[in-house]
Design a protein around this motif. Structure first.
Motif, short mmCIF file in Angstrom:
data_model
loop_
_atom_site.label_atom_id
_atom_site.label_comp_id
_atom_site.label_asym_id
_atom_site.label_seq_id
_atom_site.Cartn_x
_atom_site.Cartn_y
_atom_site.Cartn_z
N ASN A 1 2.41 6.09 -9.99
CA ASN A 1 3.11 4.96 -9.40
C ASN A 1 2.18 4.22 -8.43
O ASN A 1 1.48 4.82 -7.64
N GLU A 2 2.18 2.92 -8.52
CA GLU A 2 1.26 2.11 -7.73
C GLU A 2 1.43 2.29 -6.23
O GLU A 2 0.47 2.22 -5.47
N LEU A 3 2.63 2.51 -5.75
CA LEU A 3 2.89 2.60 -4.32
C LEU A 3 3.31 4.02 -3.95
O LEU A 3 4.08 4.66 -4.65
N SER A 4 2.80 4.50 -2.82
CA SER A 4 3.19 5.83 -2.35
C SER A 4 3.20 5.84 -0.83
O SER A 4 2.77 4.89 -0.17
N TYR A 5 3.71 6.92 -0.28
CA TYR A 5 3.63 7.12 1.16
C TYR A 5 2.17 7.37 1.55
O TYR A 5 1.34 7.74 0.72
N PHE A 6 1.89 7.14 2.82
CA PHE A 6 0.55 7.44 3.34
C PHE A 6 0.68 7.92 4.78
O PHE A 6 1.64 7.60 5.49
N GLN B 1 0.86 -1.18 0.00
CA GLN B 1 0.00 0.00 0.00
C GLN B 1 0.90 1.23 0.00
O GLN B 1 2.09 1.13 0.40
N TRP B 2 0.55 2.37 -0.53
CA TRP B 2 -0.79 2.81 -0.85
C TRP B 2 -0.97 2.74 -2.36
O TRP B 2 -0.17 3.28 -3.09
N ARG B 3 -1.99 2.05 -2.88
CA ARG B 3 -2.12 1.83 -4.31
C ARG B 3 -3.22 2.71 -4.90
O ARG B 3 -4.17 3.08 -4.22
N TYR B 4 -3.10 2.98 -6.20
CA TYR B 4 -4.10 3.83 -6.89
C TYR B 4 -4.57 3.13 -8.16
O TYR B 4 -3.80 2.86 -9.06
#
Length: 532
Positions: free
Chosen positions: A486-491, A397-400
């Motif tokens: 990008n599929e993954l990011s900070y959250f 995670q975090w995915r979009y």
């Protein structure tokens, strides 16, 4: 003295306990009275010399005996519905009287209304017992309105001086050409009925009437109405009027809107309606949050309308003439070179020498002296409300995937949301496409589709609306974003339900629009970017 009080209290008790007896006695005594001498008998009874044996109704004894809050007539006698359903109500009288369609009240109409307020309301715009008339409005648009000197004098010190002062003139008809009939009626309704009935198209005229006749509470209500309806569309006009009426609080509110939403305010139709002095004050404003080319174009639009007001042809020469020295308050040298070359330089308003000097100002090492202000405006410094205490990233995670991240928020003071701060990629640098949106009760107030570049850090990255969105206090709004990148990011994590940001308190709650996991405790949209 004590005996008298006790006697009166007994009378009151007797009257309250035996209302039917009193009514019957009242009817009997009225039958004995000669109809032809009704006037004389009523006058003698009012002077205390009547022969009626009815016990006096001493309501004031209640107040004197007990030290409780004074009761009004409506509290003692709750209003009952008349037996006849067709009886005229106060609201019906209002509706009739607003159009000056006065009807003779029903017989014994005074008995239908328990309070002096309701009985006074029947007299609003009513010819019954009127002892003065006003011819209100400019020539060709006048309206003749009835008045009652006593009621008007109680409601306004100006009317008191007009009717009962040392220089009072005994006129049956008074002409008031500088007040609109609708505004004068609104003021009369307040004086007679103790009701404030304001409309957007007449509130300024009502404020003028309230100021002229010194009715301060109505004037304050007008100002409050204007403050709550204040927006970028009418801020410039209200700024002009607030200075005219000497209302500093309203003036300050107008400046807040104009500064934060400067480009919207300058492009509004209302901007062209302001006077020259207000134009100068806006062009001189240091905190105006707008591109200078927008300021320049707004000034030319104002000049075109001003030419029409002065019956001048809308030529380049006349536009410059009506602008006068205000032209030099536009900070043309601070424009982007493209804006100047494609806009101001080709407008024809500048002289050839001025155009050449400004081009030299952009390019030459030795800059020429200019009459224009060459220092850029400071604008407004945006504030950031960060709602998470920490951030993290994980491999899953975090995915979009086209889903919506959303959060609801409310503030305790009026602010202007300029954009959101968003997290970026946790896997190195990446570019994101972001569709941001701001809603109130399902209505979209602002949205924008833009891109931002993430450098791989846990920093937040700003995404802006085209224009700042005005946010009213104590109402929840929904902030949303749909990210593609990008599929993954900070959250964010360890979210707070309430954040103090300067003088503004922001509350957060979860949104049903959020389909990607964002909530109060964690997720996206870590920051609100705003002007206050």
């Amino acid at each position: 003295m004590v005996d008298d009080k006790e006697k009166n209290m007994k009378c009151l008790t007797f009257f309250l306990m035996l209302p039917e007896t009193v009514k019957n006695r009242s009817k009997k005594s009225s039958k004995k009275t000669n109809p032809s001498s009704s006037n004389s008998s009523s006058s003698s009874s009012s002077s205390g010399g009547g022969s009626s044996k009815l016990p006096p109704v001493c309501y004031e004894i209640i107040t004197l005996k007990t030290k409780k809050k004074k009761k009004m007539a409506a509290d003692i006698f709750p209003r009952k519905k008349p037996a006849n359903s067709s009886s005229t109500t106060v609201q019906q009288y209002h509706q009739q009287n607003l159009s000056n369609n006065n009807l003779i009240p029903a017989p014994n109409w005074q008995g239908l209304y328990p309070t002096i307020r309701e009985r006074n309301a029947v007299m609003f715009n009513n010819d019954l017992m009127a002892d003065v008339h006003f011819v209100v409005g400019p020539p060709g648009g006048t309206q003749r309105l009835p008045g009652h000197k006593y009621v008007l004098a109680v409601g306004s010190s100006v009317f008191h001086a007009m009717f009962y002062g040392e220089l009072a003139e005994d006129k049956d008809e008074i002409r008031i050409p500088d007040v609109e009939p609708a505004a004068f009626l609104a003021m009369l309704k307040y004086i007679y009925c103790d009701e404030i009935d304001l409309a957007a198209d007449t509130v300024l005229a009502t404020l003028y009437a309230a100021k002229k006749y010194i009715v301060p509470h109505l004037a304050r209500a007008c100002v409050n109405f204007l403050e709550t309806s204040l927006s970028a569309k009418n801020a410039c006009v209200l700024l002009s009027q607030s200075c005219l009426f000497e209302e500093p609080d309203l003036t300050q509110r107008c400046w807040e809107v104009i500064d934060a939403q400067a480009e919207l305010a300058l492009k509004s139709e209302g901007f062209c309606d302001i006077d020259f002095q207000t134009l100068e004050s806006i062009l001189r404003r240091e905190t105006l949050n707008a591109k200078e080319i927008v300021v320049f174009e707004a000034a030319l639009n104002w000049a075109e309308v001003e030419c029409q007001r002065q019956d001048l042809a809308s030529s380049i020469e006349n536009k410059r003439k009506v602008l006068g020295k205000a032209l030099y308050l536009i900070r043309i040298p601070t424009m982007a070179l493209d804006d100047f070359a494609n806009g101001a330089a080709q407008s024809g308003v500048l002289t050839l020498n001025e155009t050449n000097d400004i081009f030299l100002w952009y390019t030459a090492a030795k800059k020429p002296e200019l009459q224009f202000v060459s220092k850029a405006r400071k604008g407004l410094v945006p504030q950031r409300c960060h709602r998470f205490q920490s951030c993290a990233y994980r491999s899953n995670q975090w995915r979009y995937r086209g889903r919506c991240d959303s959060i609801q928020f409310a503030v305790d003071k009026r602010v202007f949301i300029a954009g959101f701060g968003l997290y970026g990629s946790s896997c190195g640098s990446a570019e994101y496409s972001a569709k941001i949106e701001l809603k109130r009760q399902g209505v979209v107030l602002g949205q924008n589709l833009s891109k931002y570049f993430s450098d791989g850090s846990s920093n937040t990255f700003p995404v802006w609306f085209e224009y700042p969105v005005q946010i009213e206090p104590d109402t929840f709004y929904t902030a949303s974003v749909i990210l593609d990148g990008n599929e993954l990011s900070y959250f964010g994590q360890e979210g707070m339900t309430e954040v103090q940001c300067g003088k503004v308190t922001v509350q957060f709650q979860c949104s049903s629009d959020s389909t990607n996991g964002t909530g109060v405790q964690g997720g996206q949209i870590p920051e609100l970017i705003f002007y206050a």
